[in-house]
Write a protein that holds these residues in place. Structure first.
Motif, PDB file in Angstrom:
ATOM      1  N   ALA A 176      -0.043  -2.514   5.275  1.00  0.00           N
ATOM      2  CA  ALA A 176      -0.872  -3.401   4.449  1.00  0.00           C
ATOM      3  C   ALA A 176      -0.147  -4.698   4.091  1.00  0.00           C
ATOM      4  O   ALA A 176      -0.787  -5.709   3.798  1.00  0.00           O
ATOM      5  CB  ALA A 176      -1.289  -2.670   3.169  1.00  0.00           C
ATOM      6  N   CYS A 177       1.168  -4.671   4.152  1.00  0.00           N
ATOM      7  CA  CYS A 177       1.973  -5.830   3.735  1.00  0.00           C
ATOM      8  C   CYS A 177       2.339  -6.727   4.911  1.00  0.00           C
ATOM      9  O   CYS A 177       3.172  -7.628   4.750  1.00  0.00           O
ATOM     10  CB  CYS A 177       3.245  -5.335   3.060  1.00  0.00           C
ATOM     11  N   THR A 178       1.724  -6.512   6.072  1.00  0.00           N
ATOM     12  CA  THR A 178       2.138  -7.250   7.277  1.00  0.00           C
ATOM     13  C   THR A 178       1.911  -8.756   7.129  1.00  0.00           C
ATOM     14  O   THR A 178       0.830  -9.206   6.746  1.00  0.00           O
ATOM     15  CB  THR A 178       1.367  -6.740   8.512  1.00  0.00           C
ATOM     16  N   GLY A 180       0.786  -1.229   0.000  1.00  0.00           N
ATOM     17  CA  GLY A 180       0.000   0.000   0.000  1.00  0.00           C
ATOM     18  C   GLY A 180       0.811   1.269   0.000  1.00  0.00           C
ATOM     19  O   GLY A 180       0.243   2.351  -0.107  1.00  0.00           O
ATOM     20  N   CYS A 181       2.120   1.179   0.136  1.00  0.00           N
ATOM     21  CA  CYS A 181       2.941   2.388   0.162  1.00  0.00           C
ATOM     22  C   CYS A 181       4.356   2.012  -0.276  1.00  0.00           C
ATOM     23  O   CYS A 181       4.648   0.854  -0.489  1.00  0.00           O
ATOM     24  CB  CYS A 181       2.974   3.000   1.559  1.00  0.00           C
ATOM     25  N   ASP A 182       5.195   3.016  -0.361  1.00  0.00           N
ATOM     26  CA  ASP A 182       6.604   2.731  -0.652  1.00  0.00           C
ATOM     27  C   ASP A 182       7.479   3.262   0.469  1.00  0.00           C
ATOM     28  O   ASP A 182       8.658   3.512   0.280  1.00  0.00           O
ATOM     29  CB  ASP A 182       7.003   3.367  -1.990  1.00  0.00           C
ATOM     30  N   ALA A 224       6.303  -6.762   5.199  1.00  0.00           N
ATOM     31  CA  ALA A 224       7.024  -7.533   4.182  1.00  0.00           C
ATOM     32  C   ALA A 224       7.689  -6.657   3.126  1.00  0.00           C
ATOM     33  O   ALA A 224       8.463  -7.154   2.320  1.00  0.00           O
ATOM     34  CB  ALA A 224       6.076  -8.536   3.514  1.00  0.00           C
ATOM     35  N   CYS A 225       7.385  -5.353   3.155  1.00  0.00           N
ATOM     36  CA  CYS A 225       8.092  -4.450   2.232  1.00  0.00           C
ATOM     37  C   CYS A 225       9.367  -3.921   2.863  1.00  0.00           C
ATOM     38  O   CYS A 225      10.119  -3.198   2.222  1.00  0.00           O
ATOM     39  CB  CYS A 225       7.196  -3.289   1.820  1.00  0.00           C
ATOM     40  N   SER A 226       9.596  -4.292   4.117  1.00  0.00           N
ATOM     41  CA  SER A 226      10.757  -3.742   4.815  1.00  0.00           C
ATOM     42  C   SER A 226      11.933  -4.716   4.854  1.00  0.00           C
ATOM     43  O   SER A 226      12.984  -4.393   5.403  1.00  0.00           O
ATOM     44  CB  SER A 226      10.377  -3.357   6.254  1.00  0.00           C
TER      45      SER A 226
HETATM   46  S1  FES Z   1       3.454  -1.660   1.808  1.00  0.00           S
HETATM   47 FE1  FES Z   1       3.073  -0.070   3.254  1.00  0.00          FE
HETATM   48  S2  FES Z   1       4.165  -0.741   5.005  1.00  0.00           S
HETATM   49 FE2  FES Z   1       4.613  -2.257   3.515  1.00  0.00          FE
END
Ligand code: FES
Ligand code: FES
Length: 161
Positions: free
Chosen positions: A49-51, A41-43, A61-63
């Motif tokens: 949203a990617c939890t 949901g973001c960059d 999961a984006c981190s």
């Molecule tokens: S996509 Fe928004 S915190 Fe990972």
């Protein structure tokens, strides 16, 4: 860049992937494994949203790079169900009107479940702290807090058939 072999166990199933080492875990889950419940949901590592859970701990999961999770046990929102039935936290979200849009709900559920795994009887403050990394841009959080509280109070110990 040379591709590398990655092994992940996602929702109990083992996957071997050849991926670019710069691939994010959220990309591996969505684009390589095809589990699209996890959202991006973001960059900026801010929306939640990617939890997912990595070895039981909630992680955005984006981190993380997918390679950092090599050999790990991953749970995504698709893995919450129990024997094809909604998990208690999913039932509670439904009953309390806590389901929101398809973007924020999966991450909210994963953070809520991870919180309950770690602390089965959280206070309201601990619940709010537990989901503070998950942003809904449209509405309030009270129904989500109520849903988590109701699971903690044992209202959903049985999975409905
Ligand atoms: S996509 Fe928004 S915190 Fe990972
Ligand atoms: S971001 Fe999902 S309902 Fe607001």
């Amino acid at each position: 860049m040379e591709k590398r072999l990655l092994t992940l166990t996602v929702n109990g199933q083992e996957y071997e992937l050849y991926i670019n080492p710069k691939t994010l875990l959220v990309e591996a889950i969505r684009d390589h494994i095809g589990l699209t419940g996890t959202k991006r949901g973001c960059d900026t590592v801010s929306c939640g949203a990617c939890t997912v859970m990595i070895n039981g701990m909630s992680v955005k999961a984006c981190s993380v790079l997918a390679m950092q999770a090599d050999g790990a046990r991953i749970t995504t929102v698709e893995g919450l169900e129990v024997n094809g039935k909604l998990a208690p936290i999913q039932e509670a979200f439904l009953d309390q009107g806590a389901y929101q849009c398809g973007f924020c709900a999966p991450g909210m559920l994963m953070s809520a479940q991870a919180l309950l795994n770690e602390n089965p009887n959280p206070t309201e403050w601990e619940i709010r702290e537990g989901i503070e990394g998950n942003i809904c841009r449209c509405t309030g959080y009270n129904s989500i807090v109520r849903a988590i509280e109701s699971v903690a109070k044992g209202k959903y110990t049985e999975v409905k058939s």
